[in-house]
Every structure is written in structure tokens, then in C-alpha cells.
Design an enzyme around this catalytic site. Sequence first.
Site, PDB file in Angstrom:
ATOM      1  N   HIS A 118      26.626   4.902 -77.952  1.00  0.00           N
ATOM      2  CA  HIS A 118      25.898   6.225 -78.176  1.00  0.00           C
ATOM      3  C   HIS A 118      24.806   5.785 -79.331  1.00  0.00           C
ATOM      4  O   HIS A 118      24.783   6.800 -80.274  1.00  0.00           O
ATOM      5  CB  HIS A 118      26.610   7.306 -78.319  1.00  0.00           C
ATOM      6  CG  HIS A 118      26.113   8.433 -78.284  1.00  0.00           C
ATOM      7  ND1 HIS A 118      24.955   9.027 -78.831  1.00  0.00           N
ATOM      8  CD2 HIS A 118      26.363   9.624 -77.361  1.00  0.00           C
ATOM      9  CE1 HIS A 118      24.727  10.376 -78.277  1.00  0.00           C
ATOM     10  NE2 HIS A 118      25.639  10.518 -77.593  1.00  0.00           N
TER      11      HIS A 118
ATOM     12  N   GLU B 183      21.229   4.744 -75.049  1.00  0.00           N
ATOM     13  CA  GLU B 183      22.529   4.506 -75.157  1.00  0.00           C
ATOM     14  C   GLU B 183      22.982   3.761 -73.697  1.00  0.00           C
ATOM     15  O   GLU B 183      22.175   3.864 -72.750  1.00  0.00           O
ATOM     16  CB  GLU B 183      23.604   5.758 -74.865  1.00  0.00           C
ATOM     17  CG  GLU B 183      22.953   6.705 -75.923  1.00  0.00           C
ATOM     18  CD  GLU B 183      23.598   8.144 -75.622  1.00  0.00           C
ATOM     19  OE1 GLU B 183      24.641   8.365 -74.900  1.00  0.00           O
ATOM     20  OE2 GLU B 183      22.870   9.392 -75.906  1.00  0.00           O
TER      21      GLU B 183
END
Length: 281
Positions: free
Chosen positions: A159, A259
Site C-alpha cells: 500500500h 498500490e
Amino acid sequence: MILPASTSMIRKQNLDVLVIDNAKAQTQISLMGAHVLSYKPKADNQERLWLSSNAKFDGKHAIRGGIPVCWPWFGDSHGQNDKTLPAHGYVRKQIWRLVSCTDTEQGTELLLEPTTNQGAGFSGEAKLSLKILVAERLTLQLITENVGSKPFNYTAALHSYFAIGDISQTELSGLSGHYQDKTRDFRSFETPTPYQFFEETDRVHLCTQEAVLLKHSAGETAITSKGHDSWVVWNPWQENAITMADMSDDGYQQMLCVETAITQGLTVAPGEKSTLVQTIS
Ligand code: TA6
């Protein structure tokens, strides 16, 4: 473990943080979450990752910024009906073990494993590890191995929060096709060209392109992915930033999450491994 010449350990409030400084790059990695906090290649000494000035290092909260590891689920896919389950899985707040750390000609190679692979919300018999190469590029390989006798399904993400200087001067290229918009009930929209940012953005691009490029006021950041089924693009914008205790009200202006993710669920058969890779340069 005896650390190699490039690497030392510091304390950041309640957390142990590895500091790697080799001929190619400087990096910091928190052992809580195996969470990369910073990556600066020596070629230009530009910080590639954004870390919130209000990030908490108390060991109780997930760290805002850097590269959170989301596993064995991404988002709230396992927790929609059960608010006791954390968003983005349960390894972000675990203390990871440094299994090995070696200096090579290329850079510094690290292998980390979480304290436990098990947790509420996931019944697979998995072994998770994260390999990190700190070199001219930063490479993360998140390896999920099925060590049990039944197949399991998982989702995951690296992320990454990128430092982009100014969101109004930022453009993302390399993505195409449709995305699902979480801010609009997951309806489907065409990827804009040019891809710029004017509002809260929370998008799942169901595409497997390997390379994207972020152009921004501080330079360019190249990101590549393998083993993914999606790219997720997120910026909370001001209306959400002001509600977040670990982000300053204007923090959203300096970050963009791009991400590398498995959002659709991937089945791993007994004895098999699945690897999610992100490189940053
Ligand atoms: O990846 C995007 C996202 O799932 C958003 O929906 C947003 O909630 C963000 O991640 C941050 O999640 P966190 O649990 O770190 O606050």
C-alpha cells in the site's frame, strides 16, 4: 543476529527501526509491520516515500505512510459484517522477525517474517515472508506459501504512499481501461487521460499493467508490479484528511498511494507459493 556494515537499528518512539545506508541507497524499515518508512536512492537523494508528519510510532496504531503490508486481506473485504476485524489484515501491527540481512554487490537483502501467520478472519495455513532489496531500486517481494493440505484464498497489497510534492502538479501514467470507484459505490469509470487529481480518489484499477510512472513537482517515480491483479490509487483529499488523527489537514497535498494489489482473491494450492512484487525507482 549480527547486522552487516550497511545496517543499524534505532528506536523511533516505541518501535525498532532498521536503518540501511549502503552505496546505492538509504532506507528505514520498522520491524512493526515490516513497514518501509523511507527510500532514498543515492543517484539523486530524493525521498520517494511519503511518511505522515503525524504518523504514530506507539506500536498500537498502524503507521500512516511508507509501505504498509496488507495481508491476508486488502481493505475491508473480510470485515464488512464484522467490525472487529481490522481493515487491511492483521500483519501491519505485528512485530516481524529479521531472518536475514546481507550486503551484496547489488545492495542490501533482507528477509522478514511476521510473528504469526494466523489470525481471526483467515483460516488458511500460510507462511508469509517479505524479501526486500535496497539497491538502485527498492524491490519488495511478498511471498505467501501454502504450508497446509487445503487450498486457501487471499487478497493483499503493498500500500505504498509516494511523496509527490504537490498533488495539483501530479500525473500518473501507464494505467488504462476501467476502474471501480469506491467513492461512487464501486461504479465503473474510464481511466482519465491525462490522469490527474482534483478530489477524493479511491480506485481499484482491475488491470495487470506492469509499469506506471508518477510525474510530480519533485521529479519522477517509476513503479513496477508483478503478481498483482489490480493497481489501487488513493488520496483521501482534505475532507477525509481533517478527520484522520495521523494525517495533517493538508497532508493529502503531498502524497498519493499507488498500490500493487491482489483485490480479486487468489487461490494458493497446497505446496504452492504466490509472490506479489513492487519495485520503486
Ligand atoms: O487502499 C485504499 C484504502 O483501502 C482506502 O479505502 C482507505 O481507507 C485507505 O486504504 C487507508 O486505509 P487505512 O486502514 O490505512 O486507514
